[in-house]
Design an enzyme around this catalytic site. Structure first.
Site, PDB file in Angstrom:
ATOM      1  CB  THR A 221      61.429  52.178  66.212  1.00 27.36           C
ATOM      2  OG1 THR A 221      61.999  51.566  67.369  1.00 27.36           O
ATOM      3  CG2 THR A 221      60.861  53.505  66.658  1.00 27.36           C
TER       4      THR A 221
ATOM      5  CE1 TYR B 264      64.894  56.523  66.133  1.00 19.42           C
ATOM      6  CE2 TYR B 264      64.406  54.750  67.683  1.00 19.42           C
ATOM      7  CZ  TYR B 264      64.631  55.185  66.388  1.00 19.42           C
ATOM      8  OH  TYR B 264      64.582  54.285  65.349  1.00 19.42           O
TER       9      TYR B 264
ATOM     10  CG  PHE C 110      60.584  44.225  67.456  1.00 17.49           C
ATOM     11  CD1 PHE C 110      59.494  44.621  66.682  1.00 17.49           C
ATOM     12  CD2 PHE C 110      60.393  44.090  68.819  1.00 17.49           C
ATOM     13  CE1 PHE C 110      58.240  44.872  67.266  1.00 17.49           C
ATOM     14  CE2 PHE C 110      59.148  44.323  69.406  1.00 17.49           C
ATOM     15  CZ  PHE C 110      58.078  44.718  68.638  1.00 17.49           C
TER      16      PHE C 110
ATOM     17  CG  HIS D 177      72.463  48.715  66.503  1.00 17.79           C
ATOM     18  ND1 HIS D 177      72.535  49.358  65.293  1.00 17.79           N
ATOM     19  CD2 HIS D 177      71.388  49.236  67.137  1.00 17.79           C
ATOM     20  CE1 HIS D 177      71.536  50.228  65.198  1.00 17.79           C
ATOM     21  NE2 HIS D 177      70.827  50.167  66.306  1.00 17.79           N
TER      22      HIS D 177
ATOM     23  NE  ARG E 138      65.765  45.675  74.178  1.00 14.69           N
ATOM     24  CZ  ARG E 138      65.404  45.629  75.457  1.00 14.69           C
ATOM     25  NH1 ARG E 138      64.779  44.565  75.939  1.00 14.69           N
ATOM     26  NH2 ARG E 138      65.640  46.643  76.258  1.00 14.69           N
TER      27      ARG E 138
ATOM     28  N   GLY F 221      65.090  53.548  80.989  1.00 17.73           N
ATOM     29  CA  GLY F 221      64.249  53.372  79.796  1.00 17.73           C
ATOM     30  C   GLY F 221      64.546  52.126  78.991  1.00 17.73           C
TER      31      GLY F 221
HETATM   32  N1  NAD Z   1      68.739  49.834  63.082  1.00 17.64           N
HETATM   33  C1  NAD Z   1      67.684  49.449  63.804  1.00 17.64           C
HETATM   34  O1  NAD Z   1      67.739  48.464  64.558  1.00 17.64           O
HETATM   35  C2  NAD Z   1      66.392  50.207  63.694  1.00 17.64           C
HETATM   36  C3  NAD Z   1      65.311  49.817  64.505  1.00 17.64           C
HETATM   37  C4  NAD Z   1      64.108  50.489  64.392  1.00 17.64           C
HETATM   38  C5  NAD Z   1      63.969  51.518  63.467  1.00 17.64           C
HETATM   39  N2  NAD Z   1      65.009  51.891  62.701  1.00 17.64           N
HETATM   40  C6  NAD Z   1      64.818  52.986  61.722  1.00 17.64           C
HETATM   41  O2  NAD Z   1      65.235  52.526  60.453  1.00 17.64           O
HETATM   42  C7  NAD Z   1      65.780  53.584  59.690  1.00 17.64           C
HETATM   43  C8  NAD Z   1      67.128  53.175  59.146  1.00 17.64           C
HETATM   44  O3  NAD Z   1      67.997  52.809  60.211  1.00 17.64           O
HETATM   45  P1  NAD Z   1      69.494  52.359  59.937  1.00 17.64           P
HETATM   46  O4  NAD Z   1      69.924  51.480  61.043  1.00 17.64           O
HETATM   47  O5  NAD Z   1      69.616  51.883  58.541  1.00 17.64           O
HETATM   48  O6  NAD Z   1      70.248  53.764  60.117  1.00 17.64           O
HETATM   49  P2  NAD Z   1      71.404  54.413  59.250  1.00 17.64           P
HETATM   50  O7  NAD Z   1      71.933  55.568  60.035  1.00 17.64           O
HETATM   51  O8  NAD Z   1      72.365  53.375  58.799  1.00 17.64           O
HETATM   52  O9  NAD Z   1      70.633  54.957  57.972  1.00 17.64           O
HETATM   53  C9  NAD Z   1      69.951  56.196  57.944  1.00 17.64           C
HETATM   54  C10 NAD Z   1      70.331  56.886  56.658  1.00 17.64           C
HETATM   55  O10 NAD Z   1      69.639  58.131  56.585  1.00 17.64           O
HETATM   56  C11 NAD Z   1      70.520  59.134  56.155  1.00 17.64           C
HETATM   57  N3  NAD Z   1      70.028  60.410  56.693  1.00 17.64           N
HETATM   58  C12 NAD Z   1      69.898  60.762  58.000  1.00 17.64           C
HETATM   59  N4  NAD Z   1      69.401  62.014  58.074  1.00 17.64           N
HETATM   60  C13 NAD Z   1      69.206  62.446  56.797  1.00 17.64           C
HETATM   61  C14 NAD Z   1      68.729  63.647  56.233  1.00 17.64           C
HETATM   62  N5  NAD Z   1      68.381  64.690  56.982  1.00 17.64           N
HETATM   63  N6  NAD Z   1      68.639  63.735  54.884  1.00 17.64           N
HETATM   64  C15 NAD Z   1      69.015  62.700  54.081  1.00 17.64           C
HETATM   65  N7  NAD Z   1      69.496  61.543  54.565  1.00 17.64           N
HETATM   66  C16 NAD Z   1      69.586  61.419  55.910  1.00 17.64           C
HETATM   67  C17 NAD Z   1      71.884  58.726  56.702  1.00 17.64           C
HETATM   68  O11 NAD Z   1      72.956  59.266  55.945  1.00 17.64           O
HETATM   69  C18 NAD Z   1      71.820  57.212  56.564  1.00 17.64           C
HETATM   70  O12 NAD Z   1      72.292  56.768  55.296  1.00 17.64           O
HETATM   71  C19 NAD Z   1      65.811  54.794  60.629  1.00 17.64           C
HETATM   72  O13 NAD Z   1      64.675  55.590  60.315  1.00 17.64           O
HETATM   73  C20 NAD Z   1      65.693  54.194  62.000  1.00 17.64           C
HETATM   74  O14 NAD Z   1      65.073  55.084  62.900  1.00 17.64           O
HETATM   75  C21 NAD Z   1      66.229  51.264  62.792  1.00 17.64           C
END
Ligand code: NAD
Length: 326
Positions: free
Chosen positions: A112, A136, A164, A184, A215, A278
């Site tokens: 991220t 985070y 991003f 979001h 952003r 932050g």
């Molecule tokens: N959404 C954003 O804008 C954004 C930005 C930067 C980074 N990220 C990173 O991208 C990744 C995906 O984000 P997202 O928005 O799709 O989130 P999301 O919550 O939709 O998806 C995460 C998935 O991981 C699963 N999960 C969580 N903990 C788990 C565990 N212990 N075991 C098995 N499955 C587990 C959840 O059930 C979910 O399906 C994350 O790692 C997040 O930190 C997201």
């Protein structure tokens, strides 16, 4: 794909399958949706259960792991660092240990822009200092720091994609964002346009043209494409590395609200709230490195397209995947 039933993971799974890859999703469905897997094999399991991760790797014959599974709320990470370190760091270390034991040697990590913290210059390049300002971001950076050790000791090469602000939805309308609670800004603004609670603007006195934070919103299908390209890169023998995934185009919160009003044809109820600790004023990427190495160029970079695609999903599925009340 750990977390492949979540928002970004499900779009990446769809893109990988379209590119001819075999995908197996491993997700505990804590925030994901069975339906989002679009019929791909889904193993229900937790990344904290190393024996189950090993079994999944063995049974699927996986040659690579794309690791989306994590928790991602900044304020929750501040309230519950123990949980965040357990899920995001310990869970990831267990996944990597399972990979080492099963001989799986390609790892793609959902990192991220929060690893950078308060920017000292924009656009942000990958060489920018990393100094996260919340738990985070620290959990993601901790994993990034561990990865070179796993490469030296176990031969696991890795691509760290520093996303991003992921936004938008599958242009085919099959999948989209469905987080509860929604954290979001674009889906929140759409909720407000659909008669939900007003969107809160956290500060309008930042040193930006309209006073609200800037952003870099990146379409989720462009992010998905970055994963397809990253896989190709490691498969061709490319070196490990960290890459920004952003459009290089900053948009303000007010730009987002105006785009949502145009796309929906409705007013977005809004409320001014104090700044959040932050929240940097301006965050946007330089995508020079990913363009150069992976040949990645976003196809849907403009905010209008991102918001229109998001609106198509939310208007067709106002309750998301499940038929639960909002
Ligand atoms: N959404 C954003 O804008 C954004 C930005 C930067 C980074 N990220 C990173 O991208 C990744 C995906 O984000 P997202 O928005 O799709 O989130 P999301 O919550 O939709 O998806 C995460 C998935 O991981 C699963 N999960 C969580 N903990 C788990 C565990 N212990 N075991 C098995 N499955 C587990 C959840 O059930 C979910 O399906 C994350 O790692 C997040 O930190 C997201």
């Amino acid at each position: 794909m750990t977390g492949g039933a979540g928002y970004i993971g499900s779009h990446a799974a769809k893109a990988l399958r379209a590119a001819g890859h075999r995908v197996v999703i491993y997700d505990n469905l804590s925030a994901g949706h069975r339906e989002a897997a679009l019929g791909a094999t889904l193993i229900e399991g937790d990344i904290g259960d190393m024996a189950a991760v090993r079994r999944a790797l063995r049974d699927s014959g996986a040659s690579a792991v794309m690791h989306f599974a994590a928790w991602l709320s900044v304020p929750d990470s501040v309230r519950d660092p123990a949980g965040y370190y357990r899920n995001n760091v310990t869970g990831t270390m267990g996944t990597l240990e399972a990979m080492a034991a099963e001989g799986c040697r390609q790892f793609f990590f959902s990192s991220t822009c929060a690893v950078y913290g308060e920017p000292v210059e924009t656009p942000i390049r990958e060489t920018h200092p990393t100094a996260p300002v919340n738990a985070y971001g620290q959990t993601k950076l901790a994993v990034e720091h561990a990865l070179p050790h796993f490469e030296r000791a176990y031969g696991i090469r890795s691509i760290r994609l520093r996303y991003f602000n992921a936004a938008g939805a599958d242009p085919d309308g099959e999948i989209g964002e469905d987080h509860a609670p929604e954290i979001h800004v674009i889906p929140r603004a759409i909720e407000a346009a659909m008669g939900g609670p007003p969107i809160q603007i956290f500060g309008d006195d930042y040193p930006t043209p309209d006073g609200t934070c800037l952003r870099d919103y990146i379409h989720v299908t462009d992010l998905a494409d970055a994963h397809v390209r990253a896989l190709g890169w490691l498969q061709r023998g490319g070196a490990s590395g960290s890459y920004n995934a952003g459009t290089e185009r900053p948009s303000s919160v007010k730009d987002v609200i105006a785009a949502v009003e145009r796309a929906t044809g409705r007013a977005v109820a809004q409320q001014l709230a104090p700044r959040r600790a932050g929240d940097p004023a301006i965050l946007y990427a330089s995508a020079e490195r990913i363009r150069r190495d992976l040949g990645w160029v976003p196809e849907r970079p403009d905010l209008e397209t991102i918001v229109t695609d998001a609106w198509r999903w939310h208007s067709a599925r106002p309750h998301g995947f499940a038929n639960r009340p909002r």
